[in-house]
Enzyme design. Structure first.
Site, mmCIF file in Angstrom:
data_model
loop_
_atom_site.group_PDB
_atom_site.id
_atom_site.type_symbol
_atom_site.label_atom_id
_atom_site.label_comp_id
_atom_site.label_asym_id
_atom_site.label_seq_id
_atom_site.Cartn_x
_atom_site.Cartn_y
_atom_site.Cartn_z
ATOM 1 N N ASP A 122 0.504 4.926 1.956
ATOM 2 C CA ASP A 122 -0.263 5.447 3.087
ATOM 3 C C ASP A 122 -1.305 6.479 2.646
ATOM 4 O O ASP A 122 -0.988 7.447 1.940
ATOM 5 C CB ASP A 122 0.669 6.086 4.119
ATOM 6 C CG ASP A 122 1.498 5.052 4.861
ATOM 7 O OD1 ASP A 122 1.092 3.883 4.901
ATOM 8 O OD2 ASP A 122 2.559 5.428 5.406
ATOM 9 N N HIS A 162 0.823 -1.197 0.000
ATOM 10 C CA HIS A 162 0.000 0.000 0.000
ATOM 11 C C HIS A 162 0.862 1.253 0.000
ATOM 12 O O HIS A 162 2.080 1.204 0.231
ATOM 13 C CB HIS A 162 -0.924 0.022 1.222
ATOM 14 C CG HIS A 162 -0.205 0.147 2.536
ATOM 15 N ND1 HIS A 162 0.556 -0.877 3.075
ATOM 16 C CD2 HIS A 162 -0.117 1.192 3.412
ATOM 17 C CE1 HIS A 162 1.072 -0.479 4.216
ATOM 18 N NE2 HIS A 162 0.691 0.773 4.446
ATOM 19 N N ARG A 199 5.058 6.516 14.212
ATOM 20 C CA ARG A 199 5.037 7.059 12.854
ATOM 21 C C ARG A 199 4.370 8.427 12.829
ATOM 22 O O ARG A 199 3.272 8.609 13.359
ATOM 23 C CB ARG A 199 4.274 6.127 11.912
ATOM 24 C CG ARG A 199 4.398 6.510 10.429
ATOM 25 C CD ARG A 199 3.429 5.727 9.567
ATOM 26 N NE ARG A 199 2.086 6.305 9.622
ATOM 27 C CZ ARG A 199 0.994 5.687 9.172
ATOM 28 N NH1 ARG A 199 1.079 4.462 8.676
ATOM 29 N NH2 ARG A 199 -0.185 6.276 9.241
ATOM 30 N N HIS A 204 4.844 0.073 0.198
ATOM 31 C CA HIS A 204 5.585 -0.707 1.191
ATOM 32 C C HIS A 204 4.719 -1.824 1.755
ATOM 33 O O HIS A 204 3.486 -1.814 1.632
ATOM 34 C CB HIS A 204 6.129 0.182 2.315
ATOM 35 C CG HIS A 204 5.073 0.948 3.061
ATOM 36 N ND1 HIS A 204 4.431 2.051 2.550
ATOM 37 C CD2 HIS A 204 4.544 0.773 4.310
ATOM 38 C CE1 HIS A 204 3.569 2.524 3.426
ATOM 39 N NE2 HIS A 204 3.602 1.760 4.508
#
Length: 292
Positions: free
Chosen positions: A110, A108, A275, A259
Site C-alpha cells: 500500500d 502491491h 480500511r 498482498h
C-alpha cells in the site's frame, strides 16, 4: 495479559483468539499486539470483532498517524463521515457504489509510491460473500532470506522508483485517474532492500503494482531484475492465504509484505470492508556495516 494465538502458516501470519477490541485496548495490551504482529512477520488476524468506525480508527491510530483526505490519491471511496476509513466494496446502494470494487487485485504494498509509504493497514470485514474474496499475503522477509548471498549484496546497492502512474495500466486500469491525482503523487525512490525499523530485519521492497524501474541501469536490465524479483517474491512458499470470516480484523505490515485481493466473488454477494492505514517512515537502507 498474555495473548492467546496460533500461527497460521510457516511463512507469516498469526491468529489471536479471545480478544475484544471494543472493550478498549490499553497501552500494555497494544504493545503485546504489536510485538506479536512483528513476530508473525507482519500479518495478524483478530477474529469476531464488533467494532464501530470510531473504535476502528482509535485502534488503528495506535500504530501511528492515519491517512485521511489529504493523504489519499483516490478520495471518492473514503467514508463520508470518517475520512480515515477507505471503503473497499462491490456493494451498490441506490445506484451509488459503497466503496472501490475490485480494489487490490494485483500484487502491491500500500502506497509504496509515497515518500513515507504505508506502515500498518487495518482492514475490517463488515460483510463478505458466502465464499471467495480471499486475500493472499507474501513475506518479503522470507523472499529476501531465500536469495543467495551474492544476489543480496547486489540488490542492497540498488534503488527503485515507485510511481502511482504505474497503476494506470494495472490495478487502476478501470479507474479514471486525473492529472491532478498524478501530480499529488510524484514518483519516489526507495531502496530495493530495506531494513525494518522495528525488527531490524532486511526485506525486499519492490512490487508490481507501483514499482516502475531500477534506478541507474538500462531499461532492459531494469526489466530483467524486476521480473526476477516479482516472480521470486510471489512464490507459494512465502504465502499466507486469508479466508475471510465476518467481523475479521486483519492487520498487515506494508514494510515487509505484499498482498493480492482475489476478485472471484462477483455476483455471489456483497463484500464491504473498512480500511485504516497508518503512515510509515522513509524506508531505511541496509546498515552500511551489514551491506559491507
Amino acid at each position: 495479559m498474555s495473548l492467546d494465538y496460533r500461527p497460521l502458516c510457516p511463512a507469516l501470519g498469526a491468529e489471536v483468539r479471545g480478544l475484544d477490541l471494543a472493550a478498549g485496548v490499553s497501552d500494555a495490551l497494544f504493545n503485546e499486539i504489536r510485538e506479536l504482529w512483528n513476530r508473525s512477520n507482519g500479518v495478524l488476524v483478530i477474529r469476531d470483532q464488533q467494532i464501530s468506525e470510531e473504535q476502528q480508527i482509535a485502534f488503528s491510530r495506535k500504530f501511528g498517524e492515519l491517512h485521511t483526505l489529504q493523504g489519499h490519491t483516490v478520495t471518492k471511496y473514503l467514508h463520508p463521515e470518517h475520512p480515515e476509513i477507505y471503503r473497499v466494496s462491490n456493494k451498490v446502494m441506490n445506484g451509488k457504489p459503497q466503496g472501490r470494487k475490485g480494489a487490490g487485485t494485483y500484487w502491491h504494498s500500500d502506497q509504496s509510491y509515497e515518500k513515507t509509504p504505508a506502515m500498518a493497514s487495518v482492514l475490517y470485514a463488515l460483510e463478505i460473500p458466502p465464499y471467495g474474496g480471499d486475500t493472499i499475503y507474501t513475506s518479503m522477509y522470507k523472499a529476501y532470506d531465500a536469495l543467495t548471498d551474492t544476489m543480496k549484496a547486489f540488490l542492497e546497492g540498488l534503488e527503485a522508483e515507485h510511481d502511482f502512474a504505474v497503476a494506470q495500466s494495472g490495478g487502476f486500469r478501470n479507474e479514471s485517474v486525473t492529472t491532478e491525482q498524478l501530480q499529488k503523487a510524484p514518483p519516489m525512490t526507495h531502496p530495493v532492500v530495506r531494513t525494518h525499523s522495528e525488527t531490524g530485519r532486511k526485506c525486499l521492497f519492490v512490487n508490481p503494482g507501483f514499482t516502475s524501474h531500477i534506478v541507474g541501469v538500462s531499461k532492459d536490465e531494469s526489466a530483467a531484475i524486476l521480473n526476477f524479483l516479482f516472480q521470486h517474491c510471489t512464490k507459494p512458499e512465502f504465502h499466507y492465504r486469508h479466508v475471510w470470516q465476518p467481523n475479521d480484523l486483519v492487520i498487515w505490515d506494508n514494510r515487509c509484505t505484499m498482498h493480492y485481493a482475489v476478485m472471484d466473488y462477483d455476483g455471489l454477494g456483497d463484500r464491504l470492508m473498512h480500511r485504516c492505514t497508518a503512515i510509515g517512515e522513509v524506508p531505511l537502507k541496509p546498515h552500511a556495516a551489514q551491506a559491507a
